[in-house]
Design a protein around this motif. Structure first.
Motif, PDB file in Angstrom:
ATOM      1  N   GLU A  68     176.209  54.727  51.601  1.00 39.87           N
ATOM      2  CA  GLU A  68     174.922  54.026  51.571  1.00 39.87           C
ATOM      3  C   GLU A  68     174.430  53.713  52.981  1.00 39.87           C
ATOM      4  N   HIS A  69     175.345  53.603  53.911  1.00 45.18           N
ATOM      5  CA  HIS A  69     174.955  53.330  55.302  1.00 45.18           C
ATOM      6  C   HIS A  69     174.562  54.609  56.038  1.00 45.18           C
ATOM      7  N   TRP A  70     175.340  55.681  55.851  1.00 42.91           N
ATOM      8  CA  TRP A  70     175.182  56.894  56.653  1.00 42.91           C
ATOM      9  C   TRP A  70     174.309  57.954  55.997  1.00 42.91           C
ATOM     10  N   GLY A  71     174.288  57.999  54.659  1.00 42.66           N
ATOM     11  CA  GLY A  71     173.527  59.042  53.968  1.00 42.66           C
ATOM     12  C   GLY A  71     174.375  60.276  53.709  1.00 42.66           C
ATOM     13  N   PRO A  72     173.735  61.380  53.300  1.00 43.89           N
ATOM     14  CA  PRO A  72     174.464  62.602  52.935  1.00 43.89           C
ATOM     15  C   PRO A  72     175.240  63.188  54.113  1.00 43.89           C
ATOM     16  N   ARG A  73     176.439  63.690  53.824  1.00 52.96           N
ATOM     17  CA  ARG A  73     177.290  64.313  54.840  1.00 52.96           C
ATOM     18  C   ARG A  73     177.505  65.784  54.504  1.00 52.96           C
ATOM     19  N   ASP A  74     178.097  66.483  55.454  1.00 55.38           N
ATOM     20  CA  ASP A  74     178.450  67.888  55.239  1.00 55.38           C
ATOM     21  C   ASP A  74     179.975  68.032  55.217  1.00 55.38           C
ATOM     22  N   ASN A  75     180.437  69.240  55.036  1.00 54.75           N
ATOM     23  CA  ASN A  75     181.823  69.667  55.206  1.00 54.75           C
ATOM     24  C   ASN A  75     182.867  68.779  54.531  1.00 54.75           C
ATOM     25  N   ASP A 112     173.075  63.558  57.587  1.00 58.33           N
ATOM     26  CA  ASP A 112     171.652  63.809  57.804  1.00 58.33           C
ATOM     27  C   ASP A 112     171.117  62.770  58.788  1.00 58.33           C
ATOM     28  N   LEU A 113     170.106  63.170  59.568  1.00 57.80           N
ATOM     29  CA  LEU A 113     169.590  62.258  60.590  1.00 57.80           C
ATOM     30  C   LEU A 113     168.083  62.415  60.734  1.00 57.80           C
ATOM     31  N   ARG A 114     167.394  61.276  60.841  1.00 59.17           N
ATOM     32  CA  ARG A 114     165.952  61.273  61.032  1.00 59.17           C
ATOM     33  C   ARG A 114     165.639  61.060  62.503  1.00 59.17           C
ATOM     34  N   GLY A 115     164.707  61.833  63.027  1.00 62.52           N
ATOM     35  CA  GLY A 115     164.319  61.739  64.423  1.00 62.52           C
ATOM     36  C   GLY A 115     162.895  61.247  64.581  1.00 62.52           C
ATOM     37  N   PRO A 116     162.249  61.583  65.685  1.00 61.52           N
ATOM     38  CA  PRO A 116     160.880  61.108  65.933  1.00 61.52           C
ATOM     39  C   PRO A 116     159.899  61.688  64.928  1.00 61.52           C
ATOM     40  N   GLU A 117     158.832  60.935  64.667  1.00 63.83           N
ATOM     41  CA  GLU A 117     157.738  61.349  63.785  1.00 63.83           C
ATOM     42  C   GLU A 117     158.222  61.727  62.391  1.00 63.83           C
ATOM     43  N   GLY A 118     159.346  61.110  61.976  1.00 62.52           N
ATOM     44  CA  GLY A 118     159.858  61.352  60.632  1.00 62.52           C
ATOM     45  C   GLY A 118     160.596  62.658  60.468  1.00 62.52           C
ATOM     46  N   TYR A 119     160.773  63.396  61.536  1.00 69.09           N
ATOM     47  CA  TYR A 119     161.459  64.694  61.460  1.00 69.09           C
ATOM     48  C   TYR A 119     162.905  64.470  61.057  1.00 69.09           C
ATOM     49  N   ARG A 120     163.387  65.282  60.111  1.00 73.09           N
ATOM     50  CA  ARG A 120     164.735  65.095  59.583  1.00 73.09           C
ATOM     51  C   ARG A 120     165.510  66.407  59.599  1.00 73.09           C
ATOM     52  N   THR A 158     169.272  68.101  58.235  1.00 75.42           N
ATOM     53  CA  THR A 158     170.432  67.875  57.386  1.00 75.42           C
ATOM     54  C   THR A 158     171.698  67.890  58.239  1.00 75.42           C
ATOM     55  N   ALA A 159     172.764  67.361  57.662  1.00 71.42           N
ATOM     56  CA  ALA A 159     174.048  67.359  58.363  1.00 71.42           C
ATOM     57  C   ALA A 159     174.472  68.778  58.721  1.00 71.42           C
ATOM     58  N   ARG A 160     174.244  69.711  57.816  1.00 70.25           N
ATOM     59  CA  ARG A 160     174.631  71.095  58.086  1.00 70.25           C
ATOM     60  C   ARG A 160     173.820  71.676  59.244  1.00 70.25           C
ATOM     61  N   GLU A 161     172.525  71.389  59.263  1.00 70.53           N
ATOM     62  CA  GLU A 161     171.686  71.861  60.373  1.00 70.53           C
ATOM     63  C   GLU A 161     172.148  71.267  61.699  1.00 70.53           C
ATOM     64  N   LEU A 162     172.514  69.996  61.686  1.00 70.68           N
ATOM     65  CA  LEU A 162     172.988  69.346  62.906  1.00 70.68           C
ATOM     66  C   LEU A 162     174.311  69.948  63.374  1.00 70.68           C
ATOM     67  N   ALA A 163     175.192  70.284  62.424  1.00 76.40           N
ATOM     68  CA  ALA A 163     176.462  70.909  62.794  1.00 76.40           C
ATOM     69  C   ALA A 163     176.225  72.273  63.440  1.00 76.40           C
ATOM     70  N   TYR A 164     175.306  73.062  62.874  1.00 75.48           N
ATOM     71  CA  TYR A 164     174.977  74.355  63.475  1.00 75.48           C
ATOM     72  C   TYR A 164     174.388  74.169  64.871  1.00 75.48           C
ATOM     73  N   ALA A 165     173.548  73.146  65.020  1.00 75.88           N
ATOM     74  CA  ALA A 165     172.952  72.878  66.332  1.00 75.88           C
ATOM     75  C   ALA A 165     174.039  72.525  67.352  1.00 75.88           C
ATOM     76  N   THR A 166     175.022  71.729  66.926  1.00 72.35           N
ATOM     77  CA  THR A 166     176.135  71.405  67.812  1.00 72.35           C
ATOM     78  C   THR A 166     176.868  72.669  68.239  1.00 72.35           C
ATOM     79  N   ALA A 167     177.146  73.554  67.290  1.00 73.17           N
ATOM     80  CA  ALA A 167     177.851  74.795  67.607  1.00 73.17           C
ATOM     81  C   ALA A 167     177.078  75.617  68.633  1.00 73.17           C
ATOM     82  N   VAL A 168     175.759  75.712  68.441  1.00 75.86           N
ATOM     83  CA  VAL A 168     174.921  76.473  69.371  1.00 75.86           C
ATOM     84  C   VAL A 168     174.874  75.787  70.734  1.00 75.86           C
ATOM     85  N   ASN A 169     174.705  74.467  70.729  1.00 72.13           N
ATOM     86  CA  ASN A 169     174.664  73.717  71.987  1.00 72.13           C
ATOM     87  C   ASN A 169     175.949  73.906  72.791  1.00 72.13           C
TER      88      ASN A 169
END
Length: 198
Positions: A25-32, A156-164, A166-177
């Motif tokens: 309830e605090h963090w929201g949906p997770r991946d993996n 999952d994480l919300r950013g500026p201007e309501g942009y969101r 998913t946890a999976r998208e963020l994990a892929y972004a980490t891998a690319v970064n």
């Protein structure tokens, strides 16, 4: 394909595997959902081969955080706590209040220097927060960093201007970064465990 080399003193950094991250309830949906099993497999492999293991705990100063000291959520998850002190190799317990394990207590860099560590593996929570920050800083400091993406998870994480994202998208972004940016190499848990066996 060349066999991966894991140094005899390569460290495993187990980042923030704490009970508070189970509070959906605090963090929201997770991946993996396999993250915990992979984290356990890495700890077991490192301890069985006498390599250094670093356990890290985040002591949040944010009001309302499940990771605040004094809350049950600050504790390491049972499967990690049960493994502490069971290896043949050196072990360190670091506490921190920011993202990078290199800014914790005791000083991780000094301990690595004393142990002669130049290669380390990152596992833990959250993929795109403390795990990624520690890997980036390790790369900047000249370590060879291996990042076990499948032994991490995030939310999952919300950013500026309501942009969101998913946890999976963020994990892929980490891998690319990390790999695309030259900070670390993404390596699956199974490959790391096999390589650690020698």
């Amino acid at each position: 394909m060349n066999k991966r080399e894991i140094h005899g003193n390569a460290a495993l950094i187990v980042i923030d595997v704490q009970k508070g991250f189970d509070e959906a309830e605090h963090w929201g949906p997770r991946d993996n959902p396999e993250a915990e099993a992979n984290i356990a497999a890495l700890i077991d492999a490192w301890q069985a081969t006498g390599r250094p293991v670093v356990f890290v705990r985040h002591d949040s100063a944010k009001p309302g955080s499940p990771l605040r000291p004094g809350q049950e959520g600050n504790d390491l998850k049972d499967f990690v706590e049960e493994r502490r002190g069971r290896g043949e190799g050196p072990e360190l317990f670091v506490t921190k209040t920011v993202n990078s394990a290199f800014y914790g207590t005791p000083d991780l860099g000094e301990w690595f220097e004393a142990q002669g560590v130049r290669q380390f593996v990152v596992t833990g929570i959250q993929t795109n927060m403390c795990a990624e920050t520690t890997a980036r800083m390790g790369g900047n400091l000249g370590y060879e960093v291996l990042f076990a993406l499948d032994a991490t998870h995030t939310f999952d994480l919300r950013g500026p201007e309501g942009y969101r994202l998913t946890a999976r998208e963020l994990a892929y972004a980490t891998a690319v970064n990390l790999q695309g940016g030259g900070f670390a190499e993404i390596v699956p848990t199974a490959e790391l465990v096999e390589a650690a066996k020698g």
